[in-house]
Structure formats: structure tokens, C-alpha cells
Design a protein around this motif. Structure first.
Motif, PDB file in Angstrom:
ATOM      1  N   MET A   1      -6.831  -5.399 -14.122  1.00  0.00           N
ATOM      2  CA  MET A   1      -6.253  -5.682 -12.794  1.00  0.00           C
ATOM      3  C   MET A   1      -7.373  -5.956 -11.784  1.00  0.00           C
ATOM      4  N   ARG A   2      -7.222  -7.088 -11.038  1.00  0.00           N
ATOM      5  CA  ARG A   2      -8.242  -7.438 -10.052  1.00  0.00           C
ATOM      6  C   ARG A   2      -8.263  -6.396  -8.932  1.00  0.00           C
ATOM      7  N   LYS A   3      -9.435  -6.067  -8.461  1.00  0.00           N
ATOM      8  CA  LYS A   3      -9.587  -5.014  -7.470  1.00  0.00           C
ATOM      9  C   LYS A   3      -9.185  -5.490  -6.069  1.00  0.00           C
ATOM     10  N   VAL A   4      -8.444  -4.661  -5.345  1.00  0.00           N
ATOM     11  CA  VAL A   4      -8.078  -4.966  -3.957  1.00  0.00           C
ATOM     12  C   VAL A   4      -9.015  -4.172  -3.062  1.00  0.00           C
ATOM     13  N   ASN A   5      -9.764  -4.865  -2.209  1.00  0.00           N
ATOM     14  CA  ASN A   5     -10.713  -4.112  -1.389  1.00  0.00           C
ATOM     15  C   ASN A   5     -10.518  -4.302   0.109  1.00  0.00           C
ATOM     16  N   LYS A   6      -9.265  -4.596   0.495  1.00  0.00           N
ATOM     17  CA  LYS A   6      -8.976  -4.632   1.926  1.00  0.00           C
ATOM     18  C   LYS A   6      -7.621  -3.978   2.192  1.00  0.00           C
ATOM     19  N   PHE A   7      -7.394  -3.626   3.459  1.00  0.00           N
ATOM     20  CA  PHE A   7      -6.126  -3.021   3.836  1.00  0.00           C
ATOM     21  C   PHE A   7      -5.021  -4.065   3.756  1.00  0.00           C
ATOM     22  N   LEU A   8      -3.886  -3.704   3.171  1.00  0.00           N
ATOM     23  CA  LEU A   8      -2.752  -4.626   3.069  1.00  0.00           C
ATOM     24  C   LEU A   8      -1.700  -4.217   4.098  1.00  0.00           C
ATOM     25  N   PRO A   9      -1.567  -4.993   5.186  1.00  0.00           N
ATOM     26  CA  PRO A   9      -0.607  -4.616   6.231  1.00  0.00           C
ATOM     27  C   PRO A   9       0.831  -4.856   5.762  1.00  0.00           C
ATOM     28  N   VAL A  10       1.790  -4.357   6.524  1.00  0.00           N
ATOM     29  CA  VAL A  10       3.204  -4.563   6.160  1.00  0.00           C
ATOM     30  C   VAL A  10       3.606  -6.018   6.371  1.00  0.00           C
ATOM     31  N   LEU A  11       3.163  -6.569   7.498  1.00  0.00           N
ATOM     32  CA  LEU A  11       3.540  -7.925   7.878  1.00  0.00           C
ATOM     33  C   LEU A  11       2.316  -8.632   8.447  1.00  0.00           C
ATOM     34  N   LYS A  12       2.308  -9.933   8.326  1.00  0.00           N
ATOM     35  CA  LYS A  12       1.127 -10.677   8.762  1.00  0.00           C
ATOM     36  C   LYS A  12       1.532 -12.133   8.994  1.00  0.00           C
ATOM     37  N   PRO A  13       1.129 -12.742  10.118  1.00  0.00           N
ATOM     38  CA  PRO A  13       1.483 -14.149  10.341  1.00  0.00           C
ATOM     39  C   PRO A  13       0.715 -15.069   9.384  1.00  0.00           C
ATOM     40  N   ALA A  14       1.296 -16.231   9.092  1.00  0.00           N
ATOM     41  CA  ALA A  14       0.647 -17.220   8.223  1.00  0.00           C
ATOM     42  C   ALA A  14       0.308 -18.444   9.076  1.00  0.00           C
ATOM     43  N   ALA A 274       9.861  -5.529 -10.705  1.00  0.00           N
ATOM     44  CA  ALA A 274       8.937  -4.432 -11.035  1.00  0.00           C
ATOM     45  C   ALA A 274       9.589  -3.055 -10.859  1.00  0.00           C
ATOM     46  N   PHE A 275      10.524  -2.953  -9.896  1.00  0.00           N
ATOM     47  CA  PHE A 275      11.122  -1.642  -9.592  1.00  0.00           C
ATOM     48  C   PHE A 275      12.474  -1.439 -10.275  1.00  0.00           C
ATOM     49  N   GLU A 276      12.840  -2.390 -11.125  1.00  0.00           N
ATOM     50  CA  GLU A 276      14.161  -2.379 -11.751  1.00  0.00           C
ATOM     51  C   GLU A 276      14.504  -1.033 -12.408  1.00  0.00           C
ATOM     52  N   ASP A 277      13.509  -0.445 -13.060  1.00  0.00           N
ATOM     53  CA  ASP A 277      13.776   0.789 -13.824  1.00  0.00           C
ATOM     54  C   ASP A 277      13.585   2.050 -12.986  1.00  0.00           C
ATOM     55  N   MET A 278      13.538   1.894 -11.654  1.00  0.00           N
ATOM     56  CA  MET A 278      13.283   3.061 -10.793  1.00  0.00           C
ATOM     57  C   MET A 278      14.471   3.403  -9.903  1.00  0.00           C
ATOM     58  N   PHE A 315       0.730   8.462   1.216  1.00  0.00           N
ATOM     59  CA  PHE A 315       0.087   8.070  -0.037  1.00  0.00           C
ATOM     60  C   PHE A 315      -0.281   6.578  -0.010  1.00  0.00           C
ATOM     61  N   LEU A 316       0.638   5.769   0.516  1.00  0.00           N
ATOM     62  CA  LEU A 316       0.355   4.332   0.644  1.00  0.00           C
ATOM     63  C   LEU A 316      -0.852   4.123   1.552  1.00  0.00           C
ATOM     64  N   LYS A 317      -0.854   4.846   2.663  1.00  0.00           N
ATOM     65  CA  LYS A 317      -1.932   4.699   3.647  1.00  0.00           C
ATOM     66  C   LYS A 317      -3.282   5.076   3.030  1.00  0.00           C
ATOM     67  N   GLU A 318      -3.286   6.172   2.284  1.00  0.00           N
ATOM     68  CA  GLU A 318      -4.529   6.608   1.624  1.00  0.00           C
ATOM     69  C   GLU A 318      -5.038   5.562   0.639  1.00  0.00           C
ATOM     70  N   ASN A 319      -4.108   4.741   0.160  1.00  0.00           N
ATOM     71  CA  ASN A 319      -4.491   3.686  -0.778  1.00  0.00           C
ATOM     72  C   ASN A 319      -4.565   2.310  -0.098  1.00  0.00           C
ATOM     73  N   ASP A 372       0.690  -6.669  -7.168  1.00  0.00           N
ATOM     74  CA  ASP A 372       0.653  -5.851  -8.388  1.00  0.00           C
ATOM     75  C   ASP A 372       0.009  -4.493  -8.102  1.00  0.00           C
ATOM     76  N   TYR A 373      -1.012  -4.519  -7.264  1.00  0.00           N
ATOM     77  CA  TYR A 373      -1.672  -3.268  -6.873  1.00  0.00           C
ATOM     78  C   TYR A 373      -0.696  -2.366  -6.104  1.00  0.00           C
ATOM     79  N   ILE A 374       0.056  -2.957  -5.150  1.00  0.00           N
ATOM     80  CA  ILE A 374       1.046  -2.184  -4.380  1.00  0.00           C
ATOM     81  C   ILE A 374       2.089  -1.585  -5.326  1.00  0.00           C
ATOM     82  N   ILE A 375       2.582  -2.413  -6.242  1.00  0.00           N
ATOM     83  CA  ILE A 375       3.590  -1.955  -7.209  1.00  0.00           C
ATOM     84  C   ILE A 375       3.040  -0.775  -8.015  1.00  0.00           C
ATOM     85  N   ASP A 376       1.800  -0.920  -8.416  1.00  0.00           N
ATOM     86  CA  ASP A 376       1.132   0.115  -9.197  1.00  0.00           C
ATOM     87  C   ASP A 376       1.063   1.445  -8.436  1.00  0.00           C
TER      88      ASP A 376
END
Ligand SMILES: *Cc1c(COP(=O)(O)O)cnc(C)c1O
Length: 383
Positions: A1-14, A274-278, A315-319, A372-376
Motif C-alpha cells: 500500500m502506497r504511503k499517505v503522508n499528508k492530512f486528508l481533510p473531509v472536504l476540499k474544493p477542486a 469496502a464497508f459492505e461486510d461491516m 482515532f481518525l484524527k490521530e491517523n 484505501d488508507y482511510i478504509i484501512d
């Protein structure tokens, strides 16, 4: 899995390079206020909404308030709406001296439950203000049926619904009044801004006065070379117009919004797969019985065990992953408790969802490896 090294916000303009260029052109033009670009943006919006008139405002909040004023909502009136929304929806009602009457949501769609609206109608009811929560269109047919029967107006809070559809029709192309938001975190943006869509000349006339000092000619007419500079004030209007600077960005975003929404929907599909079985731990907006197009504005998940929500968000924030509890039910905010006597227990389903809801990152530039990282991380928390 490729490494994520920045904060992933909830929403972001494109924001595309083309959009930056369009804004730059306005900056260089010498005219930044409301003028030809805003007029052109409104023409494009009119085409997008099937020929219905779109009027730009400085925000959706200003547009919602103006729309309520346009249909005569004021002191002592009641407006039926949902509590599962951003505070602005109810604030504008209260600000005019009217009472927001909150109707419970459908536990599956998280949208206002049309079956409960009739019971909430009184002789003071003036309008219904449904919200297309997260971008899933509200079941509008029964709402417009009630409105017709009880002689009520309908203002759709379509802040999440740019590109949403209902029974084969795009939201904004039919019905009474719709208000869209172009805030930076919405599906398309003009920096800040919004528009009000309607087919009523009376509403349009009022909106044009309300958004610009009650002056009955556009500022462009006043300052363009063939104008005299005289003007008249026919109403003590407010100041909530959109600038050409904002419209330039909005116009480019409008060209891109369908593509951006498709990207959003692709990400939603990946989350759901990804969350189908949860399903014992998390769930999300269910599929309504009617045909719809989801704009993919938010991806709200419902945590089965409400007591774990804070830990989950922490937990999300810590990650390095952002999340927000959109929305905390409006009827439980201090002002609404104190002013209208609302409280815990008033809206069973809204409160159930309100205690469990969390929106996790969803924006067009979210890459698959980041998702994929978020799902993980989400799976790690619940395992
Ligand atoms: C964002 C939002 C608004 C307000 O939009 P602004 O353009 O920020 O004023 C209103 N209603 C809902 C449901 C929203 O999410």
C-alpha cells in the motif's frame, strides 16, 4: 500500500488551472464587482436549470433568507423543515421572526419524512423547506402535493444538490424555489456564493431588489458608458450580490461540476464496496424507492454504537484523517431550545442519526490509494 503522508481533510474544493485563469482575467479587467461576468454566469446557470431563472447571491444563506422574504414569510409564521441540516436552514427562518417547525427524518435516507409533514401543518404554516441531505434528493412529489393542497410555498435547500436528480429530472429544473450553495466545500464553488432558482417574476423582482440596496437597475447599467448614473431606491434592500470575481470561478466550476460529481460518486461506490461486510458496525444512506441521482456531496456513515463516535473521530484524527459530525440536530442547539422549547426526545430518528453520524473524506481529488488508507484505518478501528 502506497504511503499517505499528508492530512486528508473531509472536504476540499477542486480548482482547475482554467478556473485560476478565468479569475485572473477578471482581476486584470478592471471590473471586479457585479457586472458582465455575473450576468453571463447567471445565463449559464439558467441553461443548466432548464431555462428557469437563476439569481446569484453572496451565499446560499443570503439566498434562502431572501427567498423566504420574497414569499412573505415573517413574524408569527411557521416553516416546516428538517433538523438534520446545517444551522443556516433554520436560522434564516428564525431571523425573520418565524418558527422553524422540525419534522423528523426517514431513518433510511436521513431526509425529511414526507409522511409526517401534513401533521405538522397549522393555520400559520407558510412554507416547506426540505433539504437534499448529502446530495440525495428528497421525495419531492408528496411534498409538492401537500403544498398544493394546503396552499404552501416550497423552498428547497439545495445546498448539497448541485447535479442531484429526482425521477429523471435535475434538481432545480422543476418545482417552486431552489437555493444552491457555492461555498468552497460544496460540489462547485464561487469562493463564497449561492443562487436562487425560480420561475416566478414576483420572486425574481423581489430578489433583485433585496440583494442590491433596493435599487431597480443593475449596477452595470449605472456604470457602463451609456448609462446616466441616476438610480432610484424602491425598497430598503440588503447587500448580498455576487462579484464578477466570484462568478468567473463559478462559471468555470459549472463546466466541471458533472465530471467532479462523477468522481465523487466513484469514490462513494468504493467506500460502500469496502464497508459492505461491516453492516453491524456502520451503515449509510439507504436507497429510496424512487429514481434519483446522488450528487455525492457528503459520505455520512452511521456508527451503530453511538458511544464510540468520539473515539472513532479521535482515532481518525490521530491517523491524519478529517471527519465531522454533520449534522448535529439543529433543534438541540441552545437558541432553538430556549426560543421554541425544543429538546431531547422531540425527533426520534433525527436524534438517533444525530448521535451516530460521521462524515469521512469525500472530494474529487481524493486518490484511490488515499481512500484505501482511510478504509484501512476505519476497518482497523472496528476490528
Ligand atoms: C452550506 C449550507 C448552507 C449555507 O450555504 P452558504 O453558501 O455557506 O451560505 C445552507 N444549507 C445547507 C444544508 C448547507 O449545507
Amino acid at each position: 500500500m502506497r504511503k499517505v503522508n499528508k492530512f486528508l481533510p473531509v472536504l476540499k474544493p477542486a480548482i482547475s488551472e482554467e478556473a485560476i485563469e478565468e479569475v485572473e482575467n477578471v482581476l486584470r479587467s478592471g471590473w471586479l464587482a457585479t457586472g458582465p461576468v455575473t450576468r453571463q454566469f447567471e445565463e449559464r446557470l439558467c441553461e443548466y436549470f432548464g431555462g428557469r431563472t437563476a439569481m446569484c447571491f453572496s451565499s446560499a444563506t443570503a439566498g434562502l433568507q431572501a427567498a423566504l422574504m420574497a414569499i412573505g414569510v415573517g413574524e408569527g409564521d411557521e416553516v416546516i423543515t428538517t433538523s438534520m441540516t446545517f444551522a443556516a436552514t433554520a436560522n434564516v427562518i428564525a431571523l425573520l421572526g418565524a418558527k422553524p417547525v422540525f419534522v423528523d427524518i426517514d431513518r433510511t435516507t436521513f431526509n425529511i419524512d414526507p409522511q409526517r409533514i401534513l401533521d405538522a401543518c397549522t393555520s400559520r404554516t407558510k412554507a416547506i423547506m426540505p433539504v437534499h441531505y448529502a446530495g440525495l434528493s428528497v421525495d419531492l412529489d408528496p411534498i409538492y402535493e401537500i403544498a398544493q393542497r394546503r396552499n404552501l410555498r416550497v423552498i428547497e435547500d439545495a445546498a448539497h444538490a448541485m447535479g442531484s436528480g429526482y425521477k429523471g429530472k435535475r434538481i432545480g429544473t422543476f418545482g417552486d424555489i431552489q437555493v444552491f450553495s457555492f461555498h468552497p466545500i460544496k460540489n462547485m464553488t464561487s469562493g463564497e456564493g449561492g443562487c436562487v432558482v425560480s420561475n416566478s417574476p414576483d420572486v425574481q423582482r423581489f430578489l433583485s431588489l433585496q440583494r442590491f440596496h433596493g435599487i431597480d437597475r443593475s449596477i452595470w447599467d449605472r456604470f457602463s458608458s451609456n448609462a446616466t448614473g441616476y438610480y432610484d431606491v424602491v425598497y430598503p434592500g440588503s447587500k448580498s450580490n455576487m462579484s464578477d470575481l466570484q462568478s468567473a470561478l463559478g462559471m468555470q466550476q459549472l463546466k466541471e461540476v458533472e465530471r467532479l460529481n462523477a468522481q465523487r460518486r466513484g469514490l462513494v461506490d468504493r467506500y460502500q464496496f469496502a464497508f459492505e461486510d461491516m453492516e453491524d458496525q456502520i451503515s449509510w444512506q439507504g436507497i429510496p424507492s424512487y429514481d434519483f441521482v446522488h450528487s455525492g456531496h457528503l459520505f455520512p456513515i452511521c456508527i451503530a454504537d453511538a458511544s464510540r463516535r468520539d473515539d472513532f473521530m479521535q482515532f481518525l484524527k490521530e491517523n491524519s484523517i478529517g471527519s465531522v459530525p454533520y449534522y448535529m440536530p439543529v433543534h438541540l442547539f441552545t437558541y432553538y431550545r430556549n426560543t421554541f422549547g425544543y429538546g431531547e426526545g422531540d425527533l426520534e430518528h433525527t436524534e438517533y442519526v444525530g448521535k451516530r453520524i460521521v462524515c469521512i473524506p469525500l472530494y474529487p481529488s481524493l486518490e484511490n490509494y488515499e481512500q484505501d488508507y482511510i478504509i484501512d484505518i476505519v476497518k482497523k478501528f472496528f476490528s
